[in-house]
Design an enzyme around this catalytic site. Structure first.
Site, short mmCIF file in Angstrom:
data_model
loop_
_atom_site.label_atom_id
_atom_site.label_comp_id
_atom_site.label_asym_id
_atom_site.label_seq_id
_atom_site.Cartn_x
_atom_site.Cartn_y
_atom_site.Cartn_z
N ARG A 200 0.81 -1.21 0.00
CA ARG A 200 0.00 0.00 0.00
C ARG A 200 0.85 1.27 0.00
O ARG A 200 0.38 2.34 -0.34
CB ARG A 200 -0.94 -0.01 1.21
CG ARG A 200 -2.11 0.96 1.09
CD ARG A 200 -3.14 0.77 2.19
NE ARG A 200 -2.73 1.32 3.46
CZ ARG A 200 -2.51 0.61 4.55
NH1 ARG A 200 -2.64 -0.71 4.53
NH2 ARG A 200 -2.15 1.18 5.69
N TYR A 253 -16.54 17.91 -13.36
CA TYR A 253 -17.02 16.53 -13.30
C TYR A 253 -18.04 16.41 -12.18
O TYR A 253 -17.80 16.85 -11.05
CB TYR A 253 -15.83 15.60 -13.08
CG TYR A 253 -16.18 14.14 -12.96
CD1 TYR A 253 -16.97 13.51 -13.92
CD2 TYR A 253 -15.70 13.38 -11.89
CE1 TYR A 253 -17.28 12.16 -13.80
CE2 TYR A 253 -16.00 12.04 -11.77
CZ TYR A 253 -16.79 11.43 -12.73
OH TYR A 253 -17.11 10.10 -12.62
N ASP A 326 -6.93 20.17 -12.39
CA ASP A 326 -7.22 18.86 -12.97
C ASP A 326 -7.01 19.01 -14.47
O ASP A 326 -7.82 19.61 -15.17
CB ASP A 326 -8.66 18.44 -12.66
CG ASP A 326 -9.00 17.05 -13.20
OD1 ASP A 326 -8.34 16.59 -14.15
OD2 ASP A 326 -9.96 16.43 -12.69
#
Length: 535
Positions: A200, A253, A326
């Site tokens: 992880r 989005y 973004d």
């Protein structure tokens, strides 16, 4: 396990402690990255009754990060040495295992990541002293001037974090990494030694992808996550404190908007929403609130609005706020958000970076300081990118520049064609002079991508007929892949809202978002024209 190598002679088999006494010593001049065994050693090995390959004395069996870099399977790493000694050359440290620095991004978030020079690799002309590579060449960046070359070779042929003679980067499928002894673990925990610890927290295959994206973005560091949405969520939670304030834009989005509107308020976080081009509204929000960051897409989804990154970064920094872009629609090739002043740039790698509609992932790039802050929360939440997915992204990036070049061309030509057609009411594309931020896009972008949004001159039924008449594109979510994709946002993304609510966001029933792939332009043109004729 058994790994076949020189399969007609013998096989490799894992054992805990191979015996080095059976073979004569070999020359120590084999210091290049192709670490072949001398022929005499192979003959001797073949004559040994045991199936175990017995390494010569100058091959140090040091189970460190270099061993894990050399292998795509942790079982193989149990027998592969990580470093070479200079035994017999007068070096007083000959034969003493020396830790080899690993990737800083793999360090557990509980300890501060240590920036390391990852350009060092074993190449012709380099030597290895006491387990460390002493390179005589300059940074690989000096060899890669264009983004086209960086998408292929950055972090691989030059500066590879995984030492291998294979052209492709291996997939390291492991959930955990071991330490040879407890003292090594303590050294790692006390930051005297770096290593991977748990899947992880980092993976060698993922590290190659992180470095490749960093090179394209001009970033100090990059962090990968399981999806673009995961990256957005972790970024906002890590950098906006409880009770804080952020600014975002009207066009974005929808799932990002839902998270900002429904989840962040539970932590006392408030939001100002501004038009992407309304600099005055942004300035007011910055002055009236203690804003942690301005989060915006550029271009935005689905209307491809553009934000003046240079200008808003100056405003944000003046008021103590971060600017996060973004850049998924732009790609790292069409826009350099960090160079324009953004603090962080993120991508849904699922789109253009992957490019083949076969893998999910997200990334955030920026300064080591900010990425380290995000990494701490990321390690807790656990949205890690699978190494197999990292491999697919690395593979996809090899053709990123070719795909984006084709999609830029097709997008521009189709936008012009659609704008001139009598059955198309309006086209949204930054490359068109009719776009509200066209001049801005011309300044800060080098291409405008393959997504074109437009409104059919008709109602929902007419628009459905147009989409259903198309033969080439798939009716699906996502964009940026090799295959063309088309959708009606009112149905695909907003169907749960009544038309009156959709209209607040200008998501009308006749809106179409068309992601052009890399098919032949003439084929796409003929398909679009015949579908328009059908309505």
């Amino acid at each position: 396990m058994a790994v076949s190598s020189f399969h007609r002679v013998f096989t490799f088999e894992c054992r805990s402690d191979p015996d080095f006494t059976s073979l004569p010593s070999t020359d120590n001049h084999h210091h290049n990255r192709r670490r072949h065994f001398p022929t005499t050693s192979l003959s001797s090995a073949a004559a040994i009754s045991s199936p175990i390959l017995r390494f010569p004395p100058n091959f140090q069996r040091q189970l460190s990060t270099k061993a894990r870099r050399n292998c795509s399977n942790i079982g193989v790493a149990q027998i592969v040495a990580a470093s070479w000694s200079n035994e017999g050359t007068g070096n007083p440290n000959a034969g003493v295992p020396t830790p080899v620095p690993a990737v800083a991004s793999a360090v557990d978030a509980t300890t501060a990541p240590v920036p390391l020079d990852l350009d060092a690799d074993v190449t012709d002309g380099d030597v290895v002293e006491n387990g460390a590579v002493q390179t005589n060449r300059s940074s690989y960046s000096s060899f890669l001037k264009s983004d086209a070359s960086k998408t292929i070779h950055a972090a691989e042929r030059l500066g590879r974090a995984i030492v291998t003679d294979g052209i492709t980067t291996p997939v390291v499928n492991t959930s955990a990494y071991f330490f040879k002894k407890t003292a090594d673990l303590i050294d790692f925990k006390e930051k005297r030694q770096t290593s991977y610890e748990y899947g992880r927290y980092g993976n060698p295959t993922s590290t190659v992808l992180e470095e490749k994206i960093s090179e394209l973005e001009g970033a100090e560091s990059t962090i990968l996550m399981a999806s673009g949405m995961c990256a957005s969520i972790v970024l906002l939670m890590a950098l906006v404190p409880a009770g804080g304030h952020l600014v975002t834009t009207t066009d974005c989005y929808r799932k990002t908007r839902i998270f900002i509107e429904t989840v962040l308020p539970k932590m006392g976080i408030t939001t100002s929403v501004v038009d992407p081009a309304d600099v005055g509204a942004l300035q007011s929000a910055l002055e009236q609130n203690k804003v942690s960051l301005f989060f915006t897409e550029s271009p935005t989804n689905p209307f491809l609005r553009c934000v003046d990154i240079k200008l808003v970064s100056e405003l944000c920094h003046k008021n103590g706020a971060l600017l996060v872009i973004d850049g998924t629609f732009a790609t790292p090739l069409n826009q350099k958000a960090l160079a324009l002043g953004a603090d962080l740039v993120m991508h849904s790698c699922t789109k253009y970076i992957g490019g083949h509609h076969d893998v999910l992932g997200g990334c955030i790039s920026g300064s080591l300081k900010l990425i380290s802050e995000i990494r701490i929360l990321h390690h807790i939440l656990g949205g890690a990118l699978n190494p197999n997915a990292a491999y697919l992204f690395i593979r996809g990036m090899k053709t990123l520049h070719l795909r984006v070049q084709q999609q830029n061309s097709t997008g521009m030509r189709m936008a012009k064609l659609l704008e001139a057609h009598p059955k198309v009411k309006r086209v949204y594309y930054p490359g068109l002079p009719s776009h509200p931020e066209h001049e801005l896009a011309m300044r800060q972008m080098t291409g405008f991508g393959g997504v074109v949004s437009f409104e059919i001159d008709g109602d929902i039924t007419t628009t459905i007929k147009f989409i259903d008449s198309l033969k080439i594109p798939y009716i699906a979510a996502s964009f940026g892949g090799c295959e063309s994709i088309v959708d009606q946002p009112a149905i695909l993304s907003y169907w749960d809202l009544p038309a009156s609510e959709r209209a607040k966001w200008k998501i009308y029933d006749n809106l179409v978002r068309f992601s052009f792939g890399i098919e032949d332009f003439e084929d796409l043109k003929a398909d679009v024209l015949q579908a328009l004729e059908a309505i």
